[in-house]
Design a protein around this motif. Structure first.
Motif, PDB file in Angstrom:
ATOM      1  N   ILE C  13      38.410  32.584  37.747  1.00  0.00           N
ATOM      2  CA  ILE C  13      38.943  33.807  38.358  1.00  0.00           C
ATOM      3  C   ILE C  13      38.051  35.005  38.007  1.00  0.00           C
ATOM      4  O   ILE C  13      37.699  35.816  38.857  1.00  0.00           O
ATOM      5  N   ILE C  16      34.800  34.802  39.973  1.00  0.00           N
ATOM      6  CA  ILE C  16      34.931  35.201  41.376  1.00  0.00           C
ATOM      7  C   ILE C  16      35.065  36.723  41.475  1.00  0.00           C
ATOM      8  O   ILE C  16      34.442  37.377  42.311  1.00  0.00           O
ATOM      9  N   ILE C  20      32.730  39.232  43.623  1.00  0.00           N
ATOM     10  CA  ILE C  20      33.212  40.120  44.690  1.00  0.00           C
ATOM     11  C   ILE C  20      32.589  41.505  44.532  1.00  0.00           C
ATOM     12  O   ILE C  20      32.174  42.128  45.495  1.00  0.00           O
ATOM     13  N   GLU C 311      45.251  41.984  51.005  1.00  0.00           N
ATOM     14  CA  GLU C 311      44.507  41.802  49.767  1.00  0.00           C
ATOM     15  C   GLU C 311      45.425  41.108  48.769  1.00  0.00           C
ATOM     16  O   GLU C 311      46.640  41.120  48.914  1.00  0.00           O
ATOM     17  N   GLY C 312      44.838  40.521  47.741  1.00  0.00           N
ATOM     18  CA  GLY C 312      45.673  39.808  46.788  1.00  0.00           C
ATOM     19  C   GLY C 312      45.171  39.939  45.375  1.00  0.00           C
ATOM     20  O   GLY C 312      44.542  40.941  44.996  1.00  0.00           O
ATOM     21  N   PHE C 313      45.483  38.930  44.624  1.00  0.00           N
ATOM     22  CA  PHE C 313      45.212  38.855  43.195  1.00  0.00           C
ATOM     23  C   PHE C 313      43.722  39.040  42.874  1.00  0.00           C
ATOM     24  O   PHE C 313      43.358  39.781  41.968  1.00  0.00           O
ATOM     25  N   LEU C 314      42.862  38.368  43.620  1.00  0.00           N
ATOM     26  CA  LEU C 314      41.433  38.427  43.309  1.00  0.00           C
ATOM     27  C   LEU C 314      40.842  39.802  43.594  1.00  0.00           C
ATOM     28  O   LEU C 314      39.950  40.268  42.883  1.00  0.00           O
ATOM     29  N   GLU C 315      41.315  40.442  44.641  1.00  0.00           N
ATOM     30  CA  GLU C 315      40.810  41.767  44.976  1.00  0.00           C
ATOM     31  C   GLU C 315      41.189  42.760  43.878  1.00  0.00           C
ATOM     32  O   GLU C 315      40.412  43.672  43.553  1.00  0.00           O
TER      33      GLU C 315
END
Lengths: 366, 366, 366, 366
Positions: C13, C16, C20, C311-315
């Motif tokens: 995580i 990633i 990003i 958008e989610g957790f990674l953003e």
């Protein structure tokens, strides 16, 4: 009341709605074509024995001659009987409250209108969905121009109870609804499509000028439509879309409407009837709630309960009956009350849908 | 990469998606027709100075001759350039990854397909919505027959960013999208309608045989459609409805699909992409979640995150790029990958919509 | 990076998220205590062979001596190693980015703070939930006084993955989390409760002065808590409630917060991270959306995607890394960045919870 | 009926609920302490002039002596009068239907129970929330063991109508509720907390053995609590949490409950009363709907409407009255009916909350 004996669905709904209002007394009835069931149904709901009639014509006559006779008749029979029963009671000077669709054709509806004008009695059609407080709120906002000129609307009414051939397995409600002789020329477009159409009309005050309807049925042996897509055009250039289905697995009884204008939009769905989503262009979406500060005073006034205490289908039905009572007592019509006039337009809509669909879903004026 | 310079929207999305996968290296670019912006955009994203090209033709040539030249080109220009850029790179033996719609016409798409067959290079079209894990889950369930034969589907894609005439106020994204010379024959049906159509195709594996399309625009001076209603008929008798709008005030970017068969139904909406509602006839509605026990192993395998950790638009985009990379590395195609073949059908859909609409929204075969 | 080898969850995580942002390059690592896995994990993620270290101490030393050595270390080991690893790298003059909870005790946290002050290097703790744009929006509104003085808040973080004794069946993630030697004195209150607590702190800027915590575990043989109820009191008289669970069947990963002041309230939930509900007293509830006109410019600025593109957790995680990068490059701290200072308070919260709970959930100052 | 004159809220609710059932006739009343309002209120609701009493004691006496006297009395006065009015009617051999909370103390409740046993008349307490069909469905599933042994529950009941000092501005409903002499020792914990507590008890069949209550009020000059957090412990080791508020801006009237056991969980909220979320461990979440195939036959049997036709607050209230009528007519008690026995436990809960809170929210047995 004519119709609504034991085992019927909608008759009991009407009776509960009347009781909620406390403005009605049920005095006489012809509740079933089956003499025995008629009798026991009548006694069940507390009618005096001599006012349970085996023939609605006798009932109309007898009641019109009694000093304490009924003032209005509630008609909750299958569709094909609406016309003749309504006619009979009007002829005896008795107001009519009738379930939708009012008749089997626009022609009959027109005849009924003429008759009601002649005898100066009123004909109400119980489009119950128009009486949800937040539907009223939406209508008021649309009509006073909050959204600007209409661009398009989408109205959907989907169910799934006819997703299989239950009419071939003795399901009473299903059997008459899929039978053209009892239900009329249309299936789901007549049964629930007309509610959707009427709701769009009620909220916007507008009737489309053209439509293209693709009616279909998905069950072997079923004659009438159980699913339909209808495109609408308004003379202003606005567009509409109407989707109805009785085979939409997973849709219990979903009625929803989205109205979009130049400056804003509204969305309402029966699954959460106490809320209304309001989008003003360029602003945050607002969740409007029944009887909360942000909804109009009229909406609070027609509520039975304070905000946050869920109202539902019966409360909306009761509001309709409350307004009918006020109208009958005062002699004052209010423009939110669904009268036979709009029912004629609704019948024309059904007829136009059937005609368009038979003609390969081409556009027709109506 | 061709296109995607400073100020552009979708180019950066593609770059982030590639980085998420960790399978790509961005080596060369022709990012803007403006030389200065092209240069600074290229350096910005870390390209070597000699691989920022001012002309994409030079780029194709030069890169195809380098030993360490690019293996694939990403095209994120306005629509009207897709065809010639793709053609050029194919001719130099470079795989193509292109934003949708692939071309301005089905004719061009077909040409491109022929060319790709000739040079034996692949053309991918980035239909990113097909790569949400729960869209994949839905597709798998539909294709393996969980819902039974298809009865109808409804797909909606609505936005509101063109609800006013922002193109007349210098809005860059809006300007080219409403300009037929840059966007093609279609407005919102081409921009987002094609996503909706493709999604329905992807999930069901079916292409309709007839359609009637009512395209409309609501802004003075706008030539292309900004709103559309399309009725679909499949050869099996199934029906479809497609609603797209860029003037639907209150709709940020709502893409949703409902698929109903004889035995069950599925509903998905991009606003909650990690969930899928599954209705089996006669059973309770199930909320299926990405990477939870109840979704299929494939869905978990393509997830980046465990259940309950929201994935979104970029993760779906990244999955597409991940699969393209696998395909380019292995030489193995997978049937979930959007190739030019389906893009041809999509272009035919757009053309059919425009043709039907110009002909007063009559039904046409396509 | 220390930790995060093959099979680990959170390490990937972090990687990633870094990709990003495009501001990081992964240069060296000590990814696993297992030499073979360490090696293959390192090569897998593209490290040069000579920068895959089998001992983090060697790594700290070697990297600090290289001219092109790493500037910051990311620590994603099980909790019990955080302290010593962080200490080591700080001592070699390398900034630290560490997963939460930063240490096993407030004492250790304080030591680490002192050390970081001494060597003038920074310690970031990746409280990723603070970096959702709508969490930022909420914080801004609370801090600028839109809600008036705080009356109460409720924060919940519930999961269900420990609802059965999976640690006794070889589940790797579960095993270390329920083991006091590896996880510390607290189970779910340390693992996710600290996220909830930190979120409340982050959004309101306030730390409670008293708490009463009822920690419990529901699985035979489990030593640490897997469920907790914590009551909070603020010195202003405001109240709080914190609910965490890892046995809440049906809760995938539900994190939500409600903040109520004298004049308004806000509600946010991770399941729909792009939205925020805002209630101003006496007005309609507003649904605020990320990057829509109604949210503040800051919120749009930190968004990767336009409104309506989930958008989610990674953003959110990536935003944290983006801000850390900016901070490391500019040397400028921003007050939204989670530094070790708040981590000390968080550790004190955990310790106070355990202490209160051991003392029959009595109120304690902390 | 005693209480419920013009301007009162709950009296009218009871009357509508009775009318929906069609099992009640309102024959006599003492509706207001103000003689004039009492008179006009009585005539308004259709009472015979000689059965509108200015003193409830006279009413009890007179009605008990009439051959056609009332069989049961409905008490809808402010709380402080419940006890003496109930006592009086019981002493005259008349069944009692009383709004909650039944008395001002557990002591009084117990006295009333003893009296009712002595005179062999029944005392019903109108815990209306227990009569939502999906609450019944939940209860049945919990009691038959679908969830396994209880681990924890969370029940919340929040409103916002007391968020400002409206009692100081002449708001009638607010005035008596914040006045200890009229409302009793508790504010919101007594007014709505008791509903929440009762609901948890009703659904699980369990009474906690310990609690710690943090009662607070947020308005200057207000004496009774307007917000409360209560931690619960059951003798089985299960935990509970109860949150109530009348200052929770944005909460119209939110009542919700989550029940989690070893094998599954249920969630219900009054805002969508026709639905129930059921989570079986390891399976997809199910949305159960009232009167749909998936809910139990009992739930359908107590429904007034088919699935998808929203029922609400009044329909639940009416079910309670329907069951009370059945009980009074048959002499058969059913275990879903809220009798005075559970009301004693509820009063003890209120008293324990107040005691705990006064003692700095310490844990107490009760």
């Amino acid at each position: 009341m004519v119709g609504g004996g034991q085992g019927a669905f909608i008759g009991n709904i009407h009776r509960i709605a009347m009781r909620i209002t406390d403005h009605y007394e049920l005095l006489a009835g012809c509740l079933s074509s089956d003499p025995k069931r008629n009798r026991s149904s009548g006694l069940d709901i507390g009618l005096a024995s001599d006012r349970v009639y085996s023939d609605y014509k006798d009932m109309a006559k007898a009641e019109s001659q009694r000093k304490d006779g009924i003032q209005a008749i509630v008609i909750v029979t299958p569709n094909y009987l609406h016309f003749e029963v309504a006619q009979t009671f009007l002829q005896h000077g008795i107001h009519v409250i009738c379930d939708k669709p009012i008749c089997m054709s626009s022609e009959e509806s027109l005849q009924l209108l003429r008759l009601s004008q002649q005898v100066q009695k009123l004909v109400f059609v119980t489009y119950n969905y128009t009486a949800y407080p937040m539907v009223r709120e939406a209508r008021e906002r649309v009509l006073r121009g909050d959204l600007g000129p209409l661009r398009f609307l989408k109205v959907e009414y989907t169910q799934d109870w006819l997703a299989t051939d239950i009419e071939q397995q003795g399901h009473k409600q299903a059997s008459w609804r899929v039978n053209p002789e009892l239900a009329g020329i249309a299936g789901c477009i007549g049964d629930i499509g007309v509610h959707a159409y009427n709701l769009a009309h009620f909220m916007t005050g507008k009737i489309p000028s053209m439509l293209a309807a693709d009616l279909v049925n998905f069950i072997d042996g079923r004659i009438l439509d159980d699913h339909a897509h209808v495109l609408l055009r308004y003379s202003s250039g606005a567009r509409g879309i109407l989707i109805v289905s009785q085979v939409a697995i997973g849709s219990e009884n979903r009625l929803s409407i989205q109205i979009v204008g130049e400056r804003g939009a509204l969305e309402w769905q029966q699954q959460q009837p106490d809320q209304l989503h309001y989008h003003a262009h360029g602003e945050a979406t607002q969740i409007l709630s029944r009887a909360r500060h942000q909804s109009s005073p009229e909406t609070s006034a027609i509520s039975l309960l304070p905000a946050g205490h869920p109202e539902g289908f019966l409360e909306a039905f009761a509001l309709l009956y409350r307004e009918i009572a006020t109208c009958l007592l005062d002699g004052q019509l209010v423009d939110t009350l669904p009268m036979i006039h709009s029912a004629i337009s609704d019948m024309e809509f059904i007829e136009a849908c059937v005609k368009s669909s038979q003609n390969n879903a081409t556009w027709i004026w109506y």
